[in-house]
Design an enzyme around this catalytic site. Structure first.
Site, PDB file in Angstrom:
ATOM      1  N   TYR A  98       0.840  -1.195   0.000  1.00 14.83           N
ATOM      2  CA  TYR A  98       0.000   0.000   0.000  1.00 14.83           C
ATOM      3  C   TYR A  98       0.875   1.245   0.000  1.00 14.83           C
ATOM      4  O   TYR A  98       2.030   1.194  -0.430  1.00 14.83           O
ATOM      5  CB  TYR A  98      -1.064  -0.072   1.127  1.00 14.83           C
ATOM      6  N   ARG A 151      -8.291  10.339  -9.022  1.00 11.33           N
ATOM      7  CA  ARG A 151      -7.431  10.997  -8.020  1.00 11.33           C
ATOM      8  C   ARG A 151      -6.755   9.901  -7.197  1.00 11.33           C
ATOM      9  O   ARG A 151      -7.179   9.595  -6.090  1.00 11.33           O
ATOM     10  CB  ARG A 151      -8.283  11.930  -7.141  1.00 11.33           C
ATOM     11  N   LYS A 169      -5.955  -2.244  -1.436  1.00 11.20           N
ATOM     12  CA  LYS A 169      -6.893  -2.054  -0.316  1.00 11.20           C
ATOM     13  C   LYS A 169      -7.530  -3.381   0.087  1.00 11.20           C
ATOM     14  O   LYS A 169      -7.727  -3.656   1.263  1.00 11.20           O
ATOM     15  CB  LYS A 169      -7.997  -1.064  -0.716  1.00 11.20           C
ATOM     16  N   GLU A 240     -13.297   4.560  -3.867  1.00 11.23           N
ATOM     17  CA  GLU A 240     -11.910   4.840  -3.533  1.00 11.23           C
ATOM     18  C   GLU A 240     -11.254   5.696  -4.601  1.00 11.23           C
ATOM     19  O   GLU A 240     -11.324   5.374  -5.796  1.00 11.23           O
ATOM     20  CB  GLU A 240     -11.186   3.483  -3.462  1.00 11.23           C
ATOM     21  N   ASP A 241     -10.643   6.785  -4.175  1.00  7.41           N
ATOM     22  CA  ASP A 241      -9.830   7.617  -5.073  1.00  7.41           C
ATOM     23  C   ASP A 241     -10.581   8.143  -6.298  1.00  7.41           C
ATOM     24  O   ASP A 241     -10.043   8.189  -7.415  1.00  7.41           O
ATOM     25  CB  ASP A 241      -8.539   6.888  -5.461  1.00  7.41           C
ATOM     26  N   ASP A 263     -14.068   5.724   1.337  1.00  6.99           N
ATOM     27  CA  ASP A 263     -12.985   5.654   2.313  1.00  6.99           C
ATOM     28  C   ASP A 263     -12.211   6.965   2.417  1.00  6.99           C
ATOM     29  O   ASP A 263     -11.741   7.326   3.495  1.00  6.99           O
ATOM     30  CB  ASP A 263     -12.035   4.512   1.953  1.00  6.99           C
ATOM     31  N   ASP A 264     -12.068   7.672   1.303  1.00  6.98           N
ATOM     32  CA  ASP A 264     -11.298   8.924   1.343  1.00  6.98           C
ATOM     33  C   ASP A 264     -12.001   9.971   2.199  1.00  6.98           C
ATOM     34  O   ASP A 264     -11.353  10.825   2.798  1.00  6.98           O
ATOM     35  CB  ASP A 264     -11.102   9.470  -0.072  1.00  6.98           C
ATOM     36  N   ASN A 403      -0.634  11.798   1.036  1.00  3.71           N
ATOM     37  CA  ASN A 403       0.079  10.631   0.516  1.00  3.71           C
ATOM     38  C   ASN A 403       0.409  10.834  -0.954  1.00  3.71           C
ATOM     39  O   ASN A 403      -0.286  11.583  -1.620  1.00  3.71           O
ATOM     40  CB  ASN A 403      -0.816   9.385   0.632  1.00  3.71           C
TER      41      ASN A 403
END
Ligand code: NAD
Length: 547
Positions: A98, A151, A169, A240-241, A263-264, A403
């Protein structure tokens, strides 16, 4: 949880089946019974010897990307061994599978590609998504992590190359919370890309077109969500993202319709709030007295603020009072009411003050107790900012959450150095311990994997129909509770990763209890011994005997 299929696979096919393969650990009896004699070197290895071999090879590699490639190769050959190594060496393996290494792996995905993992659903598959889902080999899917690659971490639009994220993930769902790998489905929705490098690179593996937008995009997402309900009715969908213009909209649209979370937004919020709760055990002030200055007003920032506001309201503030304690700086400056350029998700946090551009002026005007970095901008917590925060606070809270490591607002070393060792520091990507004037500080990693695997396990165990913000608030409190005094003494505000299975089980229990309390659970009757039931659902990556 034993959900292994019937062991009818034999011979070379067995060695090529990553779920069933044990490689050199097949016993003589198994080799005879399963047609393996001669297909393996004669020596029979224990799983421990195999681990020693893999870790030896891994540690000889000189680049993290090479290590990533080796680990993905192992996952493709022998899933059980991969997860045992990951679980027992999480400190070493997590940064490889990760963040930060997965960021590099996504940037290079098309160049290091060996074999596919997960489902790729492209804009060209519109109208055929149910068929695509039917092609997946496991019919009992319980967790889907889906990205549209717009993203990826703080790295921007990587589109189909973003597949490393759902894959990584889901590996953490298994390693951290013991969700069986066969329940997990990584999905990348390839809707095109605006990334010129990808569009012109002959090795790029995704659609070579600009991103679809508007109704065409929304229809594709809707077809995907509906198809999941039909094909995998027990599946939790983790977004996610996604870029923030879609992330907020999609969460709002689907959170009350299906079992989903982002999750973000929500996972990050819970891990950051848990970090705050722990930090407050060091600074000895309640949450409702904190003043949080966010650098970055995107998914992570406003998500953290929303959950923190909920936590402050629980401590007796009104929502308006709580919101007034969260100020935001975005790429233009302070988020204030007089601005006409604010995206919808920033509006609730726009304060009624004159606009300020300069971060130092903003710090002087607010006197924050905590700086929360979620801007994706490396180095915005520079020496002057950190020194100012340290001047205002005995123990300034400094979270550099962006990150991967290259995007962190400051390093652990700069945070401690410029606050004379007084910062209560956490980061998104891992930093090594820092020794300053003879004192060693252990920086905490505000890693979402403290939260989402446990919440996911709780949702699965209770078969909750929805994932709620209250679950994330409870998860944050549970995580903070797992931080020991010995951790706090070293400045570490998250538990060590070695405790992750225990932490995930505790979060899963709290989540499942809430699901039952709120009438969302459909696993009925409620198991008499809920903690025992949750433990029994956790996959242990140990070989089973096949004969
Ligand atoms: P986003 O694109 O939604 O938001 C980024 C925000 O930063 C925007 O509001 C933008 O205006 C602002 N910004 C840009 N330049 C700035 C500057 N110089 N000063 C202040 N603000 C600036 O992204 P996001 O989803 O909110 O993620 C932001 C970062 O947080 C990413 O790097 C991501 O990897 C990280 N993140 C960390 C964790 C974690 O550590 N647990 C979890 C999620 C996201």
């Amino acid at each position: 949880m034993t959900t292994l299929p019937q062991k009818t696979v034999t011979g070379i096919n067995l060695l090529h089946d990553p779920v069933l393969n044990k490689g050199t650990a097949f016993t003589d009896k198994e080799r005879d019974a399963l047609g393996l004699r001669g297909l393996l070197p004669p020596s029979v290895n224990t799983q421990e010897i195999q681990m020693e071999r893999v870790l030896g090879n891994l540690r000889r590699k000189t680049s993290d990307l090479e290590k990533y490639i080796q680990l993905v190769g192992l996952q493709d050959r022998n899933e059980t061994l991969f997860y045992r190594i990951a679980l027992e060496n999480l400190d070493e393996i997590m940064p490889l599978i990760y963040t930060p290494t997965v960021g590099l792996a996504c940037q290079e995905y098309d160049h290091i590609f060996r074999r596919p993992r997960g489902l790729f659903i492209s804009a060209n598959d519109a109208g055929k998504i149910p068929t695509v889902l039917k092609n997946w080999h496991n019919r009992d899917v319980r967790v889907i992590v889906v990205t549209d690659g717009e993203r990826i971490l703080g790295l921007g639009d990587l589109s189909a190359n973003g597949m490393g994220i759902p894959v990584g993930k889901l590996a953490l769902y298994t390693a951290c919370a013991g969700i069986h790998p066969s329940y997990c489905l990584p999905v990348t929705l390839d809707v095109g890309t605006e990334n010129e490098r990808l569009l012109t690179d002959p090795l790029y593996l995704g659609l070579r077109q600009r991103r679809i937008r508007g109704a065409t995009y929304d229809d594709l997402i809707e077809e995907f969500v509906n198809a999941v309900q039909h094909e995998f009715p027990h599946a939790l969908i983790q977004f996610e993202d996604f870029a923030n213009h879609n992330a907020f909209r999609l969460l709002k649209k689907y959170r009350n319709l299906v079992c989903t979370f982002n999750d973000d937004i929500q996972g990050t919020a819970a891990v950051a709030l848990a970090g705050l709760y722990s930090a407050l055990r060091i600074t000895r002030k309640p949450l409702k007295e904190q003043k949080l200055l966010f650098f970055g007003a995107g998914e992570a920032g406003t998500g953290i603020a929303d959950l923190t506001v909920a936590g402050m309201v629980e401590e007796g503030l009104t929502e308006t009072e709580a919101r007034a304690r969260c100020w935001f700086i975005d790429s233009k400056g302070l988020v204030v009411k007089s601005r006409t350029d604010l995206a919808e998700h920033k509006v609730p946090y726009a304060i009624d003050r004159p606009f300020l551009k300069d971060s130092l002026d903003i710090i002087d005007a607010m006197a924050p107790t905590a700086l929360i970095g979620v801007s994706g901008q490396h180095g915005v917590f520079d020496e002057t900012i950190l020194r100012r925060a340290a001047k205002i606070n005995d123990r300034p809270i400094v979270f550099a959450l962006s990150n991967p490591t290259s995007k962190a607002e400051c390093t652990a070393e700069t945070a401690y150095r410029h606050t004379d060792g007084r910062a209560v520091f956490a980061s998104g990507s891992p930093f090594a311990p820092v020794t300053l004037n003879g004192t060693t500080f252990v920086p905490g990693q505000g890693n979402n994997s403290y939260i989402f695997p446990g919440v996911g396990l709780g949702v699965l165990a209770s078969q909750s129909q929805r994932v709620t913000d209250e679950m994330f608030l409870t998860a944050a409190r549970t995580l903070a509770h797992e931080v020991g005094e010995e951790d706090l003494d070293k400045g570490r505000i998250y538990p060590p990763l070695t405790k992750i299975r225990r932490v995930s089980a505790a979060i899963a229990l709290a989540t499942a209890e809430l699901a039952y309390k709120r009438g969302l659970a459909t696993k009925l009757p409620r198991p008499a011994n809920l903690p025992g039931y949750i433990q029994s659902q956790m996959y242990n990556p140990m070989y089973e005997s096949y004969v």
